[in-house]
Scaffold this active site. Structure first.
Site, mmCIF file in Angstrom:
data_model
loop_
_atom_site.group_PDB
_atom_site.id
_atom_site.type_symbol
_atom_site.label_atom_id
_atom_site.label_comp_id
_atom_site.label_asym_id
_atom_site.label_seq_id
_atom_site.Cartn_x
_atom_site.Cartn_y
_atom_site.Cartn_z
ATOM 1 C CE LYS A 1 -3.435 2.855 0.284
ATOM 2 N NZ LYS A 1 -4.297 3.187 1.407
ATOM 3 C CE LYS B 1 -1.549 8.010 6.910
ATOM 4 N NZ LYS B 1 -2.401 6.830 7.104
#
Lengths: 296, 296, 296, 296
Positions: free
Chosen positions: C180, C248
């Site tokens: 991911k 992030k």
């Protein structure tokens, strides 16, 4: 003022550095023919006895020794090869046996091209970029980074001595430019490093002055940072070494590195920060204004 | 050796720096309880009179003043909060009214977390990372970057004085860590800058030694570069300040910058070069080994 | 709506993605206990039949299957381990034999830590971050990137099927998170690339729309760029995938890379641009707002 | 094959792209005069009916329409302005009223310089760099990015149609080059992004193939990545679009950006990675070989 050994010297490029270097040569008793893109900048020198020529070629024709110090590669090319359709370039006026010293900061590729042209014409050539700033130029305190023959350097030394206290013979033609570009990358990274550090601590709510104080006690302290850091903290970016020139030199360093296949990731990142600030700037600033990326 | 004002001091972390700092405290007449993850490293100190505790908690329980200097944030967390399921962390052993000084380099966030825990327990806390290297640690010549109350610092000064010659009071807790990270970014960029410059001139066929010589005459010269450049040129990368720690500190600086929304493009680029070399390295190296990115 | 195979499902995290995923599970006939940091966001689900629990632990205690999807590692840690001094974390409520699927995007290190905790408790765990955006969540059209046992995945499939159309079994626990993060780095670089390109052509006096038109005819065209480019040109930065989350995730990718010693120079450079824009932003923006670095 | 509207066409640059473009013009019934630095590459075209000229100037003199597609700015300058001391450059042979189309990728600055020269001579000029690769060149399926007058483009269309299926009129002269450089920056960043992502997951112990599979299901999928990713995973770097040319184009994009004062931090970082791989490479590689930075 001694005139023994006085030479007919041509001087092209009367900017922040050049005007002081030329004046020192004049004061040392040499006779000077000068040229500058903006002739007005020659006034003080002419008042002191220099002759103002109409073209770079005229300067070369009148001289035993030619010195140039202009802002970038295109400026040097235009001075040397002249304007399209005119025969006004300095190269055409250089006599066989004469000496040519270029103190501009340009690409090593251009230095080699100039060296090849000079060799064809029997002209002795040194690439001799300088460090020391306008203060060093005024005080005759410059450092020269020399590429060229040892013999040619020997011949140039009495002239260099008038403008500087030190020179390094670094290798064949273009070696001076290569070392100069590497040196400027070091200086640009020192200043960018302090700028990033001030940006960080300021945003964290601390004072950049405190960082500066700690830096003064650390092994990382340098003359450059002692000089620039207080100005950066005050936001005083009056140009001593202009941002546009440091930005150009970083570009030349990266161009060389990319020709050679040497990756310079840190220099490349810094260059884009200098580029950012240059792109936003509305006036001529010192390269320590890289600080403005963080402090608006 | 005076024992007036002698304290019961606990010392955790007997690495390259800590062992010398602890020894200086011992020599100054303080009584010392110590702990280290690898107990063998405590031998010399024990031989000189220190008591070796079984857990960080025991150290704290035995002390009026606790000092810690460990390698990174996880190591500090483990020392302070202990191992899961055990009650062996130092925090649990600290007495109200005692003093705790942490000289590790960790994130400002962790420094704040420790400060909050200490306040809850009535413990006076300073974050006090150091600079000066193992040589400075041995000679009692360190520089401390202090975050915390002025009063707490006052109380700590007689102890700091044994280990260092200078301290800067930079703000409330975490200010010491913030300035330390910014300082290390400056040092890392100076060294990376010289490494890139050597990489460039070497590939251009010149000698790095010549660049070093010019650098010595320039405003860019620093004590750090005077020290590191010759070692870099020799390829002597025996760890003085290990690459893995400088790499960690750059990571902490970038983590802080990204929490604050301050872009540090140059530091980020340099960090990846340090990362590259660390990833390839098979042994513990000094951070000046960043050089290996260019010189294989 | 079939209730054969209906399960008691716990769902924690009812944000942009979670609320749709939970609603789909409810519609598929599962009974749902939910928790969200801001309880108000549970209203619609409660109106549709979900039970609102008081703590994450209560959710876990009431469930055969637990799903979580929260914004970042600290949020997940707080949900799982609970608030200091309280016994309200979800981990404490998970029963041996139950299934736990985390669809948050967090660090592989945290995924491994969760996996270890689950194993100790006899809980079957999958890390299963998703892609597909809020639209995909609503339509039950998500793609899951799975780390964990094949057997556990087998057991989870009937549940995943309700929320997504596709899943990839990528390896043991943490593999889902690793892929991911790598995927998001690719997406972030595509968008940053187009943003830099628009920045360049615009400053050159051309229209970004023309670049977009050429891009549509090129091999470089992607669904992502087809979607984002027109919005970037219009300056419509309403958050679909928020900048703060992409920022992030780039941080997590770089953290992983720096743990592994893999240099990611391009991702690191892009992260600082995202960071710059995030630092300047006064509102929540889509990550395509990275464009603002060039277009103010 | 129709010869109505057949033209006398000059074609300079018979490389990977040019030889197919020229052949398509020949097949369409145009008469062709060609030149290439390495004359041997003209054999196939000569066998098919083209005339091989001795100099670029001869090509221009023999033609109503001139096309050039050479590898970089210096190559184009040498073709147009000729060798020093010889009168062999193509510009000197161009007739007033003729049409000149340059499909090389060069700097916008050079495109403007060429445009100015053409205007002086009454020659109609288009900068018309292409995309589509050697496959597109062979199939007559190229896309042209055009800078120049609409009228000139109108006149060129019957010729462009033979070589491509699509063209974009992007603005005045140099607009084609500007968009082309921006497009290539996008492509280079897509490929660098996937390369970094594969580097990361591989070092994390996963398979790049799995990342590729997930990418295929994602919005980030592009024709380019569908094509390059499998080759990158296999390590098949046979040049389709050579690394040295992509590296050059990134350099031109950054040069333009730095002239304009537009910071491109991500492109600059990527360029140094391409530079690193180019510097290490011993053979001609595709630009997807940027992968080698991570996979040795």
């Amino acid at each position: 003022m001694s005139t023994a050994g006085a030479k007919k010297i041509g001087f092209i490029g009367l900017g922040l550095m050049g005007k002081h270097m030329a004046m020192n040569l004049l004061k040392a008793g040499h006779s000077l023919t000068v040229w500058n893109r903006t002739p007005a900048k020659a006034q003080e020198l002419v008042a002191a006895g220099a002759v103002l020529a109409k073209t770079p070629r005229e300067v070369a024709e009148a001289s035993e020794v030619l010195l140039t110090i202009v802002s970038d590669p295109p400026a040097l090319e235009s001075v040397l090869w002249g304007t399209a359709g005119k025969e006004d370039g300095a190269l055409g006026g250089l006599k066989a046996g004469s000496l040519y010293v270029d103190s501009s900061t340009v690409s090593p590729v251009l230095a080699k091209k100039v060296a090849a042209e000079c060799q064809q014409r029997g002209v002795k050539f040194l690439d001799a970029p300088v460090t020391g700033g306008d203060w060093g130029a005024r005080e005759g305190n410059l450092v020269f980074m020399i590429g060229g023959d040892a013999e040619t350097l020997k011949e140039a030394e009495p002239i260099l001595q008038v403008m500087g206290k030190k020179w390094f013979h670094l290798g064949p033609n273009s070696a001076g430019q290569t070392i100069k570009l590497a040196m400027n990358a070091i200086l640009a990274l020192e200043v960018a490093g302090v700028a990033e550090a001030i940006g960080l601590v300021t945003k964290a709510g601390l004072k950049g002055e405190q960082l500066a104080e700690v830096l003064q006690s650390s092994m990382g302290r340098s003359g450059l940072l002692d000089l620039k850091t207080p100005l950066m903290l005050k936001g005083d970016f009056k140009p001593s070494f202009p941002l546009r020139l440091m930005h150009k030199d970083l570009g030349l360093a990266l161009e060389l590195a990319n020709q050679l296949g040497v990756a310079l990731p840190t220099t490349a990142a810094a260059r884009e920060v200098y580029n950012y600030v240059k792109g936003e700037a509305k006036e001529d600033l010192d390269y320590s204004a890289v600080m403005k990326f963080w402090k608006k």
